[in-house]
Motif scaffolding. Structure first.
Motif, mmCIF file in Angstrom:
data_model
loop_
_atom_site.group_PDB
_atom_site.id
_atom_site.type_symbol
_atom_site.label_atom_id
_atom_site.label_comp_id
_atom_site.label_asym_id
_atom_site.label_seq_id
_atom_site.Cartn_x
_atom_site.Cartn_y
_atom_site.Cartn_z
ATOM 1 N N ARG A 1 31.812 75.398 8.341
ATOM 2 C CA ARG A 1 32.198 74.293 9.233
ATOM 3 C C ARG A 1 33.694 74.342 9.538
ATOM 4 N N GLU A 2 34.489 74.605 8.504
ATOM 5 C CA GLU A 2 35.942 74.697 8.700
ATOM 6 C C GLU A 2 36.296 75.857 9.626
ATOM 7 N N ALA A 3 35.596 76.977 9.468
ATOM 8 C CA ALA A 3 35.844 78.138 10.327
ATOM 9 C C ALA A 3 35.470 77.830 11.775
ATOM 10 N N VAL A 4 34.380 77.091 11.963
ATOM 11 C CA VAL A 4 33.966 76.699 13.315
ATOM 12 C C VAL A 4 35.002 75.768 13.932
ATOM 13 N N ALA A 5 35.509 74.804 13.145
ATOM 14 C CA ALA A 5 36.519 73.874 13.653
ATOM 15 C C ALA A 5 37.776 74.618 14.082
ATOM 16 N N ARG B 1 32.093 84.102 12.423
ATOM 17 C CA ARG B 1 31.048 85.120 12.620
ATOM 18 C C ARG B 1 30.606 85.727 11.290
ATOM 19 N N GLU B 2 31.580 86.024 10.447
ATOM 20 C CA GLU B 2 31.264 86.659 9.160
ATOM 21 C C GLU B 2 30.457 85.723 8.273
ATOM 22 N N LEU B 3 30.886 84.452 8.229
ATOM 23 C CA LEU B 3 30.177 83.475 7.401
ATOM 24 C C LEU B 3 28.786 83.177 7.937
ATOM 25 N N ASP C 1 23.422 83.360 6.615
ATOM 26 C CA ASP C 1 22.164 83.298 7.381
ATOM 27 C C ASP C 1 21.996 81.934 8.051
ATOM 28 N N VAL C 2 23.079 81.492 8.734
ATOM 29 C CA VAL C 2 23.015 80.221 9.477
ATOM 30 C C VAL C 2 22.127 80.423 10.702
ATOM 31 N N ARG C 3 21.186 79.529 10.900
ATOM 32 C CA ARG C 3 20.227 79.683 11.997
ATOM 33 C C ARG C 3 20.300 78.569 13.030
ATOM 34 N N THR C 4 20.696 77.353 12.580
ATOM 35 C CA THR C 4 20.674 76.181 13.462
ATOM 36 C C THR C 4 21.977 75.423 13.334
ATOM 37 N N ALA C 5 22.510 74.986 14.458
ATOM 38 C CA ALA C 5 23.692 74.112 14.473
ATOM 39 C C ALA C 5 23.286 72.749 15.006
ATOM 40 N N SER D 1 25.203 81.837 23.913
ATOM 41 C CA SER D 1 26.317 82.610 24.470
ATOM 42 C C SER D 1 27.354 82.981 23.409
ATOM 43 N N GLY D 2 27.200 82.461 22.183
ATOM 44 C CA GLY D 2 28.168 82.738 21.119
ATOM 45 C C GLY D 2 27.503 83.359 19.913
ATOM 46 N N LEU D 3 27.346 82.581 18.829
ATOM 47 C CA LEU D 3 26.763 83.102 17.591
ATOM 48 C C LEU D 3 25.247 83.250 17.669
ATOM 49 N N GLY D 4 24.644 82.673 18.699
ATOM 50 C CA GLY D 4 23.193 82.816 18.856
ATOM 51 C C GLY D 4 22.384 81.869 17.990
#
Length: 207
Positions: A10-14, A26-28, A33-37, A86-89
């Motif tokens: 979450r911090e990396a996304v912010a 992207r690495e995290l 294995d993040v699938r849903t935001a 369009s980004g992390l998918g």
């Protein structure tokens, strides 16, 4: 995967949404294995979603679900582009107020998300929770937290005289830093199992 790992994501996304680099997010996302935001306006909404998930025995982080507070609905377009197709998918879902629906619709379209997949509160989530619990039950929660006297003082202000009790409660929850977040969790925990507001219930069922 624990909450700490998802917190790091979450911090990396912010940081990425604020114009920083994308490598950490992207690495995290791949490692965890993040699938849903789940895109939410602010931290009080996150507190409510996390509380309901806990009540239902769900570990969203372990399921690859990241619940994101965007710092306002105006930021949904950027977050949807970074996290969606369009980004992390990631699969996108979320919860918004009725007046914010156009922001979400444009955000999803701009991210190339085929499904307009999010759930809409009539006014806002606090309104949904107050109506689901009823004013007397909300006031019981407020009393248990030692906030009844500040609430009565607030209700006696001239600006509050034209509002109904539910509207006063909603306003009161937003009057002090951190109060809205705390009550986001407390009001969800006070709900009877069959009285969860429809948009919140549908969001959890969708995850």
């Amino acid at each position: 995967m624990g909450m700490a790992d998802m917190g790091a994501f979450r911090e990396a996304v912010a940081a990425w949404a604020a114009g920083g680099p994308d490598e950490d997010a992207r690495e995290l996302a791949e490692r965890l294995d993040v699938r849903t935001a789940v895109l939410l306006e602010g931290p009080s909404d996150v507190a409510a979603v996390d509380a309901l998930a806990a009540l239902r025995g769900r570990d969203l982080a372990a399921e690859g679900v990241c619940v994101v507070a965007m710092g306002g609905a105006m930021n949904v377009g950027r977050h949807a582009r970074l996290l969606g197709p369009s980004g992390l998918g990631l699969r996108l879902t979320g919860l918004c107020d009725a007046r914010e629906r156009p922001f979400y619709a444009r955000g999803w379209a701009g991210a190339g998300a085929a499904e307009q997949h999010y759930f809409v509160c009539v006014a806002d989530l606090e309104d949904e929770l107050v109506r689901a619990l009823g004013v007397p039950r909300v006031e019981e929660v407020v009393r248990a937290e030692g906030d009844l006297r500040p609430l009565r003082t607030f209700q006696s202000q001239p600006a509050q005289q034209g509002r109904d009790a539910g509207g006063q409660l909603r306003r009161f929850l937003g009057t002090k830093k951190g109060r809205k977040i705390r009550y986001g969790r407390l009001l969800v925990e006070a709900l009877e199992p069959g009285r969860v507001p429809a948009p919140l219930d549908a969001l959890l069922a969708d995850l």
